[in-house]
Design a protein around this motif. Structure first.
Motif, PDB file in Angstrom:
ATOM      1  N   UNK A 106      14.406  23.830  -0.394  1.00  0.00           N
ATOM      2  CA  UNK A 106      15.472  22.836  -0.561  1.00  0.00           C
ATOM      3  C   UNK A 106      16.379  23.241  -1.726  1.00  0.00           C
ATOM      4  N   UNK A 107      17.674  22.929  -1.604  1.00  0.00           N
ATOM      5  CA  UNK A 107      18.657  23.336  -2.614  1.00  0.00           C
ATOM      6  C   UNK A 107      18.291  22.853  -4.014  1.00  0.00           C
ATOM      7  N   UNK A 108      17.686  21.659  -4.080  1.00  0.00           N
ATOM      8  CA  UNK A 108      17.413  21.062  -5.391  1.00  0.00           C
ATOM      9  C   UNK A 108      16.147  21.621  -6.057  1.00  0.00           C
ATOM     10  N   UNK A 109      15.427  22.539  -5.388  1.00  0.00           N
ATOM     11  CA  UNK A 109      14.133  23.002  -5.908  1.00  0.00           C
ATOM     12  C   UNK A 109      14.219  24.467  -6.324  1.00  0.00           C
ATOM     13  N   UNK A 110      13.838  24.771  -7.574  1.00  0.00           N
ATOM     14  CA  UNK A 110      13.736  26.184  -7.949  1.00  0.00           C
ATOM     15  C   UNK A 110      12.285  26.535  -8.263  1.00  0.00           C
ATOM     16  N   UNK A 111      12.055  27.819  -8.515  1.00  0.00           N
ATOM     17  CA  UNK A 111      10.673  28.285  -8.646  1.00  0.00           C
ATOM     18  C   UNK A 111       9.942  27.721  -9.854  1.00  0.00           C
ATOM     19  N   UNK A 112      10.712  27.202 -10.809  1.00  0.00           N
ATOM     20  CA  UNK A 112      10.073  26.645 -12.009  1.00  0.00           C
ATOM     21  C   UNK A 112       9.556  25.222 -11.754  1.00  0.00           C
ATOM     22  N   UNK A 113       9.966  24.621 -10.636  1.00  0.00           N
ATOM     23  CA  UNK A 113       9.528  23.248 -10.355  1.00  0.00           C
ATOM     24  C   UNK A 113       8.023  23.194 -10.146  1.00  0.00           C
ATOM     25  N   UNK A 114       7.362  22.261 -10.843  1.00  0.00           N
ATOM     26  CA  UNK A 114       5.909  22.154 -10.728  1.00  0.00           C
ATOM     27  C   UNK A 114       5.468  20.771 -10.266  1.00  0.00           C
TER      28      UNK A 114
ATOM     29  N   UNK B  93       0.857  -1.191   0.000  1.00  0.00           N
ATOM     30  CA  UNK B  93       0.000   0.000   0.000  1.00  0.00           C
ATOM     31  C   UNK B  93       0.891   1.238   0.000  1.00  0.00           C
ATOM     32  N   UNK B  94       1.605   1.466  -1.098  1.00  0.00           N
ATOM     33  CA  UNK B  94       2.560   2.579  -1.091  1.00  0.00           C
ATOM     34  C   UNK B  94       1.869   3.930  -0.896  1.00  0.00           C
ATOM     35  N   UNK B  95       2.518   4.799  -0.104  1.00  0.00           N
ATOM     36  CA  UNK B  95       1.983   6.139   0.160  1.00  0.00           C
ATOM     37  C   UNK B  95       2.967   7.151  -0.408  1.00  0.00           C
ATOM     38  N   UNK B  96       2.516   7.994  -1.331  1.00  0.00           N
ATOM     39  CA  UNK B  96       3.384   9.040  -1.878  1.00  0.00           C
ATOM     40  C   UNK B  96       3.532  10.151  -0.847  1.00  0.00           C
ATOM     41  N   UNK B  97       4.567  10.968  -1.010  1.00  0.00           N
ATOM     42  CA  UNK B  97       4.737  12.101  -0.098  1.00  0.00           C
ATOM     43  C   UNK B  97       3.571  13.073  -0.261  1.00  0.00           C
ATOM     44  N   UNK B  98       3.072  13.212  -1.488  1.00  0.00           N
ATOM     45  CA  UNK B  98       1.910  14.086  -1.714  1.00  0.00           C
ATOM     46  C   UNK B  98       0.700  13.585  -0.922  1.00  0.00           C
ATOM     47  N   UNK B  99       0.438  12.279  -0.978  1.00  0.00           N
ATOM     48  CA  UNK B  99      -0.707  11.755  -0.219  1.00  0.00           C
ATOM     49  C   UNK B  99      -0.499  11.961   1.284  1.00  0.00           C
ATOM     50  N   UNK B 100       0.740  11.725   1.758  1.00  0.00           N
ATOM     51  CA  UNK B 100       1.023  11.905   3.187  1.00  0.00           C
ATOM     52  C   UNK B 100       0.763  13.349   3.617  1.00  0.00           C
ATOM     53  N   UNK B 101       1.177  14.324   2.796  1.00  0.00           N
ATOM     54  CA  UNK B 101       0.904  15.732   3.108  1.00  0.00           C
ATOM     55  C   UNK B 101      -0.598  16.008   3.110  1.00  0.00           C
ATOM     56  N   UNK B 102      -1.319  15.410   2.162  1.00  0.00           N
ATOM     57  CA  UNK B 102      -2.769  15.594   2.126  1.00  0.00           C
ATOM     58  C   UNK B 102      -3.407  15.071   3.418  1.00  0.00           C
ATOM     59  N   UNK B 103      -3.037  13.830   3.813  1.00  0.00           N
ATOM     60  CA  UNK B 103      -3.629  13.216   5.021  1.00  0.00           C
ATOM     61  C   UNK B 103      -3.223  13.957   6.283  1.00  0.00           C
ATOM     62  N   UNK B 104      -2.079  14.669   6.233  1.00  0.00           N
ATOM     63  CA  UNK B 104      -1.576  15.386   7.405  1.00  0.00           C
ATOM     64  C   UNK B 104      -2.119  16.812   7.486  1.00  0.00           C
ATOM     65  N   UNK B 105      -2.958  17.205   6.508  1.00  0.00           N
ATOM     66  CA  UNK B 105      -3.482  18.578   6.505  1.00  0.00           C
ATOM     67  C   UNK B 105      -5.004  18.612   6.360  1.00  0.00           C
ATOM     68  N   UNK B 106      -5.668  17.454   6.517  1.00  0.00           N
ATOM     69  CA  UNK B 106      -7.136  17.395   6.446  1.00  0.00           C
ATOM     70  C   UNK B 106      -7.715  18.154   7.642  1.00  0.00           C
ATOM     71  N   UNK B 107      -8.611  19.087   7.377  1.00  0.00           N
ATOM     72  CA  UNK B 107      -9.166  19.912   8.458  1.00  0.00           C
ATOM     73  C   UNK B 107     -10.460  19.311   9.008  1.00  0.00           C
TER      74      UNK B 107
ATOM     75  N   UNK C 101      11.600  16.634  -1.389  1.00  0.00           N
ATOM     76  CA  UNK C 101      12.833  17.383  -1.083  1.00  0.00           C
ATOM     77  C   UNK C 101      12.721  18.034   0.303  1.00  0.00           C
ATOM     78  N   UNK C 102      11.527  18.493   0.668  1.00  0.00           N
ATOM     79  CA  UNK C 102      11.316  19.074   2.008  1.00  0.00           C
ATOM     80  C   UNK C 102      11.542  17.997   3.082  1.00  0.00           C
TER      81      UNK C 102
END
Ligand SMILES: [Zn+2]
Length: 421
Positions: free
Chosen positions: A378-386, A333-347, A394-395
């Motif tokens: 993070x060093x590896x991330x610039x503003x163009x990253x989408x 049941x792999x959890x992506x970092x995006x999903x983890x952030x979503x589950x950690x910010x549900x109001x 990276x965070x």
């Protein structure tokens, strides 16, 4: 009438805003007007009698995300956090319960609450569901010190161990009635677990929650020895879940923490009752409780969110929970970092929307988050990253190396600054 424009602070910078387990709004240099699902949408102003609003953007160099919501934390255990390798029942008896007994003292409670409130804001957590000790004073101390929560309840213990935390059912109900007047719908009815509350108390607590439309929270099937003790204490029950279900405690407004040792019948019961699972992976790892079978939760589409379970969980920062949940579930049941952030910010608003059957918890539109966090870039991330997964991972990688220093600033829903590193 409204000649003078109203000034309002907003944020401007790179933003990653998870809106579902696999989707985020991402912008390189956006103005963020709201904490809702479309944070870049400029609210209309200056007509129909509304005041004209002038926006005052705060420049943000780092990465903006929603603030964290921790759906299971014991604020009264933060001073004993960090114990590893003790199984649940021993840890409760030796560490958690003697510590909670200290909160009978109002002076002690208010000093401890101030410390917790500071650490919590620095960790970027602005909402979620909080447990006090059995003493009403522990709730008042948390509120007065500015501890952040959407729901809060005293741990109800009317039977079982230890005698020094036990209160009679009558005393407990009288105290809950008084707390309901003060905390209104934020009061959570919180029977500690099946070894702390007998059948009559469970039914009375269920009725109390029903009468005032309150949320319920409890612990469920965390550890094998605990499950064996529950089976001995409740010989007539078909399972641990059945103990709660027979008392009517499983409702769409019930938060069930842990859920590690359940069978298929238990999972189907939880699904049918509409209750919400709070997954606490750092706590389960620290006490060696086992891995929650996330694949079962997914297969039945049961709504789930994340919690630190501090003090069994070692850290009150949700980044620790995010790192762990993405690591432990591997191929099943792999959890992506995006999903983890979503589950950690549900109001709470999102959970209410689910509980009232307006929406599925996997996608909530039009609901607000608790506030905003600025993470150091993070060093590896610039503003163009989408790519949200790349940015959020990276965070988390930075957090592994630098700890909570990655959290630079935290604002509440109204853009008030509540923490600065
Ligand atoms: Zn807990």
């Amino acid at each position: 009438m409204h000649d003078q424009p109203v000034k309002r602070r907003v944020l401007q910078g790179q933003c990653v805003w998870p809106i579902s387990p696999n989707q985020a709004r991402v912008e390189g240099n956006a103005v963020i007007f709201t904490s809702y699902d479309d944070p870049f949408h400029r609210p209309e102003s200056g007509f129909l009698g509304l005041p004209h609003v002038e926006y005052d953007p705060v420049a943000v160099d780092g990465i903006i995300t929603p603030a964290f919501c921790d759906w299971h934390f014991h604020w009264v255990q933060h001073r004993v956090a960090g114990v590893r390798g003790k199984p649940l029942l021993g840890w409760l008896a030796e560490d958690a319960w003697p510590e909670e007994a200290r909160f009978a003292d109002a002076g002690f409670a208010s000093v401890a609450a101030e410390g917790f409130a500071r650490k919590q804001a620095a960790a970027g957590t602005l909402a979620g569901s909080c447990w006090g000790s059995p003493h009403a004073q522990s709730l008042r101390a948390a509120r007065d010190a500015g501890v952040r929560y959407s729901l809060i309840g005293p741990a109800v213990m009317t039977s079982g161990e230890p005698d020094y935390l036990r209160r009679s059912l009558e005393e407990t109900l009288a105290e809950l009635r008084a707390l309901q007047v003060e905390f209104e719908e934020r009061l959570a009815v919180s029977p500690r677990f099946a070894l702390s509350v007998d059948a009559r108390a469970m039914k009375e607590l269920r009725d109390f929650a029903w009468d005032y439309t309150l949320w319920l929270q409890t612990h469920l099937a965390e550890n094998e020895d605990e499950c064996a003790a529950v089976a001995r204490t409740w010989p007539q029950a078909k399972s641990y879940v059945d103990v709660y279900d027979s008392a009517g405690l499983l409702t769409p407004r019930t938060l069930l923490a842990h859920c590690v040792h359940l069978d298929d019948f238990d999972w189907r019961t939880i699904k049918q009752r509409g209750s919400i699972v709070v997954h606490c992976p750092t706590s389960n790892e620290a006490l060696g409780s086992g891995r929650m079978k996330l694949e079962k939760v997914r297969a039945l589409d049961i709504p789930w969110v994340l919690g630190t379970d501090i003090g069994a969980g070692p850290s009150l920062c949700m980044l620790d929970v995010i790192e762990t949940v993405t690591r432990i579930h591997d191929w099943s049941a792999p959890v992506s970092t995006l999903e983890a952030f979503f589950r950690a910010t549900v109001s709470l608003e999102m959970l209410e929307s689910y509980a009232s059957r307006k929406s599925r918890v996997t996608r909530m539109l039009g609901t607000a988050r608790a506030g905003f966090i600025e993470f150091a870039r993070p060093k590896s991330i610039d503003r163009a990253d989408r790519d949200p997964e790349r940015i959020l991972s990276a965070i988390v990688e930075d957090w592994r190396n630098r700890g909570e220093a990655v959290i630079q600033r935290v604002w509440d829903q109204n853009f008030n600054l509540v923490h600065q590193a």
